[in-house]
Design a protein around this motif. Structure first.
Motif, PDB file in Angstrom:
ATOM      1  N   UNK A  20     -84.878 -20.872  -8.299  1.00  0.00           N
ATOM      2  CA  UNK A  20     -83.847 -21.074  -9.329  1.00  0.00           C
ATOM      3  C   UNK A  20     -82.812 -22.096  -8.842  1.00  0.00           C
ATOM      4  N   UNK A  21     -82.385 -21.995  -7.590  1.00  0.00           N
ATOM      5  CA  UNK A  21     -81.402 -22.926  -7.036  1.00  0.00           C
ATOM      6  C   UNK A  21     -81.958 -24.342  -7.022  1.00  0.00           C
ATOM      7  N   UNK A  89     -81.238 -16.743 -12.879  1.00  0.00           N
ATOM      8  CA  UNK A  89     -82.662 -16.531 -13.088  1.00  0.00           C
ATOM      9  C   UNK A  89     -82.895 -15.193 -13.757  1.00  0.00           C
ATOM     10  N   UNK A  90     -83.902 -15.135 -14.606  1.00  0.00           N
ATOM     11  CA  UNK A  90     -84.276 -13.873 -15.254  1.00  0.00           C
ATOM     12  C   UNK A  90     -85.782 -13.675 -15.082  1.00  0.00           C
ATOM     13  N   UNK A  99     -78.012 -10.184 -18.091  1.00  0.00           N
ATOM     14  CA  UNK A  99     -77.422 -11.520 -17.954  1.00  0.00           C
ATOM     15  C   UNK A  99     -76.752 -11.985 -19.251  1.00  0.00           C
ATOM     16  N   UNK A 100     -77.315 -11.596 -20.367  1.00  0.00           N
ATOM     17  CA  UNK A 100     -76.703 -11.940 -21.661  1.00  0.00           C
ATOM     18  C   UNK A 100     -75.321 -11.298 -21.780  1.00  0.00           C
ATOM     19  N   UNK A 116     -76.637 -20.652 -18.292  1.00  0.00           N
ATOM     20  CA  UNK A 116     -78.007 -21.108 -18.502  1.00  0.00           C
ATOM     21  C   UNK A 116     -78.936 -20.106 -17.813  1.00  0.00           C
ATOM     22  N   UNK A 117     -79.843 -19.526 -18.584  1.00  0.00           N
ATOM     23  CA  UNK A 117     -80.797 -18.569 -18.029  1.00  0.00           C
ATOM     24  C   UNK A 117     -82.134 -19.259 -17.817  1.00  0.00           C
ATOM     25  N   UNK A 118     -82.596 -19.261 -16.573  1.00  0.00           N
ATOM     26  CA  UNK A 118     -83.884 -19.863 -16.234  1.00  0.00           C
ATOM     27  C   UNK A 118     -84.912 -18.755 -16.025  1.00  0.00           C
ATOM     28  N   UNK A 119     -86.012 -18.799 -16.762  1.00  0.00           N
ATOM     29  CA  UNK A 119     -87.033 -17.789 -16.531  1.00  0.00           C
ATOM     30  C   UNK A 119     -87.648 -17.981 -15.143  1.00  0.00           C
ATOM     31  N   UNK A 120     -87.911 -16.886 -14.472  1.00  0.00           N
ATOM     32  CA  UNK A 120     -88.537 -16.941 -13.152  1.00  0.00           C
ATOM     33  C   UNK A 120     -89.905 -17.581 -13.262  1.00  0.00           C
ATOM     34  N   UNK A 121     -90.261 -18.362 -12.247  1.00  0.00           N
ATOM     35  CA  UNK A 121     -91.618 -18.868 -12.185  1.00  0.00           C
ATOM     36  C   UNK A 121     -92.578 -17.699 -12.090  1.00  0.00           C
TER      37      UNK A 121
END
Length: 163
Positions: A20-21, A89-90, A99-100, A116-121
């Motif tokens: 995420x970073x 990250x979510x 997170x929301x 900004x929410x980034x879905x986990x890989x």
């Protein structure tokens, strides 16, 4: 300069956190990692200072990323660093819901602050610091869970806690 904040308790930083970073670092001019003690998490394996050392070692190769400890509100940290965005990250729906809610709270504290929410890989969706702590406790190979740059540090820290 566009600055973003990535935050967490990082007990310890995992490959999922680092992913995420790194993705945030590709989107923003500057990323400040906020290592914050989490009062709700009772069983901490590492001290705040140790967590900061681990995070700094993990992000050392990223020229636009820095890390700091912060005991206060994340919105205040973002404001103090001129950040307009918090990147989180979510992994799943449960993470998204939490997170929301936090995004709404942070926006209430600092109206100009976006989240900004980034879905986990896919390869990191099952990762958590709790799971990493169990792998450390039971002396399992850590290279699949933690950044390689911190594995020797983690093992050294665990050895020094024994004595």
């Amino acid at each position: 300069m566009r600055t973003a904040v990535c935050s967490g308790s990082f007990d310890p930083i995992t490959l999922g956190h680092l992913d995420v970073i790194c993705r945030a670092a590709a989107c923003f001019d500057r990323v400040v990692v906020c290592v914050s003690p989490n009062a709700e998490k009772r069983s901490q394996m590492f001290t705040p200072e140790q967590k900061l050392r681990l995070v700094r070692a993990a992000v050392a190769e990223l020229p636009n990323v820095e890390a700091e400890l912060w005991p206060g509100l994340l919105a205040d940290f973002a404001a103090a660093h001129g950040a307009g965005v918090i990147v989180r990250g979510v992994r799943n729906v449960t993470d998204f819901d939490a997170e929301y809610q936090m995004a709404l709270i942070n926006k209430g504290i600092c109206p100009g602050l976006e989240t900004m929410l980034l879905p986990a890989g896919q390869e990191y969706q099952h990762f958590s610091s709790s799971m990493a702590r169990e792998m450390i406790r039971y002396r399992q190979p850590l290279e699949k869970y933690l950044p390689m740059s911190i594995v020797p540090m983690v093992l050294e820290m665990m050895e020094s806690q024994k004595g």
